[in-house]
Each structure stands twice: as structure tokens, then as C-alpha cells.
Design an enzyme around this catalytic site. Structure first.
Site, PDB file in Angstrom:
ATOM      1  N   ASP A  81     -12.708  -0.564  -3.463  1.00  0.00           N
ATOM      2  CA  ASP A  81     -11.481  -0.976  -2.783  1.00  0.00           C
ATOM      3  C   ASP A  81     -11.286  -2.492  -2.954  1.00  0.00           C
ATOM      4  O   ASP A  81     -12.273  -3.253  -2.996  1.00  0.00           O
ATOM      5  CB  ASP A  81     -11.616  -0.617  -1.292  1.00  0.00           C
ATOM      6  CG  ASP A  81     -10.298  -0.726  -0.542  1.00  0.00           C
ATOM      7  OD1 ASP A  81      -9.235  -0.536  -1.156  1.00  0.00           O
ATOM      8  OD2 ASP A  81     -10.339  -0.988   0.682  1.00  0.00           O
ATOM      9  N   SER A 209      -4.847   2.085  10.195  1.00  0.00           N
ATOM     10  CA  SER A 209      -5.246   1.825  11.591  1.00  0.00           C
ATOM     11  C   SER A 209      -4.078   1.328  12.433  1.00  0.00           C
ATOM     12  O   SER A 209      -3.352   0.414  12.023  1.00  0.00           O
ATOM     13  CB  SER A 209      -6.385   0.810  11.633  1.00  0.00           C
ATOM     14  OG  SER A 209      -7.494   1.338  10.968  1.00  0.00           O
TER      15      SER A 209
HETATM   16  P1  13P Z   1      -6.950  -0.435   8.126  1.00  0.00           P
HETATM   17  O1  13P Z   1      -8.090  -1.338   8.443  1.00  0.00           O
HETATM   18  O2  13P Z   1      -5.671  -0.869   8.764  1.00  0.00           O
HETATM   19  O3  13P Z   1      -7.249   0.996   8.454  1.00  0.00           O
HETATM   20  O4  13P Z   1      -6.675  -0.522   6.558  1.00  0.00           O
HETATM   21  C1  13P Z   1      -7.678  -0.186   5.654  1.00  0.00           C
HETATM   22  C2  13P Z   1      -7.278  -0.466   4.259  1.00  0.00           C
HETATM   23  O5  13P Z   1      -6.108  -0.438   3.914  1.00  0.00           O
HETATM   24  C3  13P Z   1      -8.356  -0.759   3.298  1.00  0.00           C
HETATM   25  O6  13P Z   1      -7.895  -1.020   2.023  1.00  0.00           O
END
Ligand code: 13P
Length: 280
Positions: A81, A209
Site C-alpha cells: 500500500d 474509516s
Molecule cells: P482509513 O485509515 O481511513 O481506513 O484509510 C485506509 C487507507 O486508505 C489506506 O490506504
């Protein structure tokens, strides 16, 4: 089984559901994600951010995930990621990740295109799929992501970017933030429709989130195939810990018990997300 992320997402697109990409950084987070996915009989993406490369042994982590994925009754993918450095991407590919995200969103579009294209060439030679981002996701509360400008995705720019780079899936910025919202969320589902009409590859939504359930559900209906989830899961664990330590009899509890309870707290939040994304 460990499968290529692209395979999981093309099926999701075809069958109109989304797959959670849970941000993980230790054994408990990985186990929680796979256990929940198995309980729901839904695929899952295990996502390790480049920012954890300093604390997590990347190769050791990849073989752990591979091992757990092999035993799993559902498809599991291993994703890098938000990577900003080519070196991290090459390292993840060598370690066996099934997809990588190159985040060039801080660059002007021409530079982002040039850099992303180079990553796509490298990754595709190894059979690894690539996610990229157009526009950028702003930073909310309690997240450990980098600050983003919060620029919304321009649909025409997105179409051109996908054609020129050959990326396999695209993160579209439609108003979600990394972490919890500091004010009222303003999610542009109309913009998602415009992007969907011009871009035919699977679309990714970052920043699950704090996003209202009905918005997430609607985003999936309108074509989001992968949803990234981090902060809410982390908060479930840390709040559970804080509550535990507030109890006198838990103050000297064994770490193994604490970790197991923490995993359970994460599993209930993860279950909520997976069920939303199943679009049933
Ligand atoms: P959140 O922390 O808002 O769930 O987002 C996670 C995210 O997009 C990681 O790339």
C-alpha cells in the site's frame, strides 16, 4: 490460496461487490483479516504500507502471509500500500507481493504518469498488478498516513492516465479521508459515477474509516471494487487496550492474552466492513 490481486478485483467488478484491503503490520492484524474473510467466505487483500518497512521484516512478513494464505479457504492477495519509492516496490515484488500501489499523487499529472508507467513496466514483467492514484486523499484524525492535498479526481484526466500508464486498478479521490473525519464527510458519489463511466478498470476507494455505512454501500453499488481500511480497526484495538488497562485485575495480564483480545476487537470491526462490501 494466494492469488493475484487483479484476479480478485476483476471478479469483484464482474459480480459487483468489493473486497476489503486491510492495513496490517503484525501477526494479529493478518490473522484477524484472514479469519474474518473465511468466516464470511469472501476474498481479502492483506495490505502492508511502505511506511511500515522500517518496523516490519518485509520478506519474513511476505512468507508468513503466503503460508497463512495457502491454508485459507478463500482467495487472499498480498498488496503493497502507498509506496513512494521504486526500491520499496522492487523489494515487495521480490518478496512475492501480488500487487503494489505506486503513489505519485503528489506530482503533477505528467510526472505521475511518467513514474507510474515505469512502475507498471517493472511490475508487469513479474506478473504483479499495479494500483495508482489520481487526485489525492486528505488526512483526517488518528491516521498514520501521509498528508494529502485532498484534490478530487478529474474523470477525464483519470481516463487518460489509465490509458497511458496501463495500471490495473485506480484509486479515485472522491472526498474520503485517511482516518476519521474532522467534520461532516462530503463524499462525491456523482463524481464516482463520472469516473466509472470513463474508466473501465477496477476502482479503489481509500479512507473507509469513519465513512457512513450507507455511503460505503452505495460506493460499492456504483463500482468500487477494493476498499482500504485501516484507522477504525486500529482504534478498535487501542481502545480495547485502554479499557483493559483501566481495570485493576487486567493491569498485569499476560501479553498473549492482551494480544488475543485485541485481535478479537479488530475482528468485529473488520466483520462490519466485509459484510458491507459483500453487497448482499
Ligand atoms: P482509513 O485509515 O481511513 O481506513 O484509510 C485506509 C487507507 O486508505 C489506506 O490506504
Amino acid at each position: 490460496m494466494l492469488v493475484n490481486t487483479k484476479e480478485i478485483l476483476l471478479k469483484a467488478k464482474e459480480e459487483q461487490y468489493a473486497v476489503a484491503a486491510f492495513n496490517v503490520f503484525n501477526l494479529e492484524t493478518v490473522q484477524a483479516a484472514i479469519r474474518v474473510a473465511e468466516q464470511q467466505q469472501h476474498p481479502v487483500i492483506i495490505a502492508l504500507g511502505e511506511r511500515y518497512f522500517g518496523t516490519v521484516d518485509v520478506e519474513g512478513f511476505a512468507s508468513l502471509v503466503r503460508e497463512l494464505a495457502m491454508k485459507a479457504s478463500i482467495p487472499v492477495a498480498l498488496h503493497l500500500d502507498h509506496a513512494y519509492e521504486k526500491e520499496s516496490i522492487v523489494r515487495a515484488i521480490r518478496a512475492g507481493f501480488t500487487s503494489v500501489m505506486y503513489d505519485g499523487s503528489k506530482y503533477e499529472i505528467e510526472e505521475n504518469t511518467r513514474r507510474t508507467k515505469e512502475i507498471v513496466e517493472i511490475a508487469h514483467m513479474a506478473g504483479v498488478s499495479v494500483e495508482a492514484e489520481i487526485g489525492s486523499v486528505a488526512l483526517g484524525a488518528f491516521s498514520d498516513e501521509e498528508e494529502g492535498a485532498g484534490t478530487l479526481t478529474d474523470p477525464i484526466e483519470a481516463k487518460k492516465f489509465v490509458e497511458e500508464t496501463g495500471v490495473d486498478f485506480l484509486a479515485a479521490a472522491i472526498g474520503t479521508v485517511h482516518g476519521m473525519y474532522k467534520g461532516e464527510p462530503n463524499i462525491r458519489l456523482d463524481l464516482l459515477d463520472e469516473i466509472r463511466n470513463l474508466v473501465d478498470i477496477p476502482l479503489v476507494l481509500h479512507g473507509a474509516s469513519g465513512t457512513p455505512d450507507e455511503i460505503l454501500r452505495e460506493a460499492v453499488v456504483r463500482g468500487i471494487c477494493k476498499v482500504n481500511v485501516n484507522t477504525e480497526v486500529s482504534l478498535a484495538a487501542t481502545r480495547h487496550l485502554a479499557e483493559s488497562f483501566a481495570q485493576e485485575e487486567r493491569k498485569n495480564a499476560h501479553l498473549s492474552t492482551i494480544m488475543a483480545d485485541m485481535q478479537q476487537a479488530m475482528e468485529s470491526v473488520m466483520t462490519k466492513f466485509v459484510r458491507l462490501f459483500m453487497n448482499k
